[in-house]
Design a protein around this motif. Sequence first.
Motif, PDB file in Angstrom:
ATOM      1  N   THR A 198       0.721  -1.192  -0.086  1.00 33.44           N
ATOM      2  CA  THR A 198       0.060   0.038  -0.078  1.00 33.44           C
ATOM      3  C   THR A 198       0.655   1.300   0.020  1.00 33.44           C
ATOM      4  O   THR A 198       0.568   2.202  -0.904  1.00 33.44           O
ATOM      5  N   THR A 199       1.736   1.324   0.864  1.00 35.63           N
ATOM      6  CA  THR A 199       2.942   2.197   0.900  1.00 35.63           C
ATOM      7  C   THR A 199       3.435   2.688  -0.555  1.00 35.63           C
ATOM      8  O   THR A 199       3.816   3.791  -0.927  1.00 35.63           O
ATOM      9  N   ARG A 200       4.124   1.631  -1.122  1.00 34.53           N
ATOM     10  CA  ARG A 200       4.672   1.579  -2.302  1.00 34.53           C
ATOM     11  C   ARG A 200       3.630   2.169  -3.436  1.00 34.53           C
ATOM     12  O   ARG A 200       4.044   3.048  -4.103  1.00 34.53           O
ATOM     13  N   ARG A 201       2.553   1.805  -3.477  1.00 34.02           N
ATOM     14  CA  ARG A 201       1.608   2.298  -4.286  1.00 34.02           C
ATOM     15  C   ARG A 201       1.410   3.770  -4.326  1.00 34.02           C
ATOM     16  O   ARG A 201       1.169   4.379  -5.170  1.00 34.02           O
ATOM     17  N   ARG A 202       1.310   4.019  -2.793  1.00 34.78           N
ATOM     18  CA  ARG A 202       1.091   5.658  -2.736  1.00 34.78           C
ATOM     19  C   ARG A 202       2.158   6.429  -3.048  1.00 34.78           C
ATOM     20  O   ARG A 202       2.108   7.563  -3.552  1.00 34.78           O
ATOM     21  N   VAL A 203       3.476   5.927  -2.862  1.00 34.77           N
ATOM     22  CA  VAL A 203       4.551   6.573  -3.368  1.00 34.77           C
ATOM     23  C   VAL A 203       4.676   6.756  -4.569  1.00 34.77           C
ATOM     24  O   VAL A 203       4.777   7.741  -5.282  1.00 34.77           O
ATOM     25  N   GLY A 207       2.348   6.407  -6.730  1.00 36.41           N
ATOM     26  CA  GLY A 207       1.024   7.289  -7.308  1.00 36.41           C
ATOM     27  C   GLY A 207       1.429   8.777  -7.201  1.00 36.41           C
ATOM     28  O   GLY A 207       1.197   9.554  -8.323  1.00 36.41           O
ATOM     29  N   THR A 208       1.881   9.237  -5.939  1.00 35.02           N
ATOM     30  CA  THR A 208       2.096  10.414  -5.802  1.00 35.02           C
ATOM     31  C   THR A 208       3.369  10.997  -6.632  1.00 35.02           C
ATOM     32  O   THR A 208       3.085  12.118  -7.382  1.00 35.02           O
ATOM     33  N   GLN A 228      -3.410  12.420  -9.532  1.00 36.35           N
ATOM     34  CA  GLN A 228      -3.403  11.410  -8.464  1.00 36.35           C
ATOM     35  C   GLN A 228      -4.509  10.719  -8.430  1.00 36.35           C
ATOM     36  O   GLN A 228      -4.617   9.523  -7.982  1.00 36.35           O
ATOM     37  N   GLN A 229      -5.772  11.309  -8.645  1.00 35.36           N
ATOM     38  CA  GLN A 229      -7.089  10.312  -8.720  1.00 35.36           C
ATOM     39  C   GLN A 229      -6.943   9.386  -9.829  1.00 35.36           C
ATOM     40  O   GLN A 229      -7.169   8.238  -9.421  1.00 35.36           O
ATOM     41  N   GLU A 258      -3.956   6.571  -8.522  1.00 37.27           N
ATOM     42  CA  GLU A 258      -4.554   5.831  -7.371  1.00 37.27           C
ATOM     43  C   GLU A 258      -5.715   4.851  -7.739  1.00 37.27           C
ATOM     44  O   GLU A 258      -5.736   3.640  -7.360  1.00 37.27           O
ATOM     45  N   ASP A 314      -4.498   0.837  -7.516  1.00 42.63           N
ATOM     46  CA  ASP A 314      -5.338   0.118  -6.607  1.00 42.63           C
ATOM     47  C   ASP A 314      -5.926  -1.342  -7.002  1.00 42.63           C
ATOM     48  O   ASP A 314      -6.454  -2.114  -6.397  1.00 42.63           O
TER      49      ASP A 314
END
Length: 214
Positions: free
Chosen positions: A13-18, A20-21, A205-206, A209, A213
Amino acid sequence: MSVIRQPGVLGRTTRRRVVGTTAALSAALIEVVAVGLWFGLVVGSRTTSTALAGLGILFCGSLLRTGVFGATISDMEDLLQPRRLAAALALTGSWIVWLLVAEQIGDTTGLVVATLVLTGLLTGQFVLERHVFRPQLRSRTVRGSLVPAVLLAVGAATLLATAWFTDWAVATPLLSLEFTTIGVRIDALHIGALSFGLFAFFAHQQRFERFLDR
């Protein structure tokens, strides 16, 4: 089972957020530079040379932006494949149509109509990008593309509004050095470009994400 007991899930989850951002920042930066330079070249006294230069910048930026999207959500292959070129051309055309509609109608009405037109065009372009880079994903395609398109179109409307309807600037006193004189000047258009960049970041970002996901 709690996520705390599943460090692998938390790590993914953290990797996906990083990812994605980072991808959203990259895409937004490319969008701001490409659209901003193109807009600055053609919104004033337009000539054939500035129009061609702006078109080249806009297309290169569109190609890079679609490349960032493709590299983030799929395996990066040849960026110059016909389908991927079509996605970049569709993005380039969306911006051109947006400005032409705004200029043809003019005033606040032109701004509103052009924003609505751009929302529809970007929604279609986002759907096309999804088909090009993630063809196996079938569900809620248009709905997932509409919100980012609205955000990006609102940012573009802010940029256009600052160019059309505002005329102010803030400048610092000139500072004399031994070899030159420097000063800082901030125009309304700079604020419009900054707002456009923020909306572009939230829009991308939308999108990232949503795709990361899955």
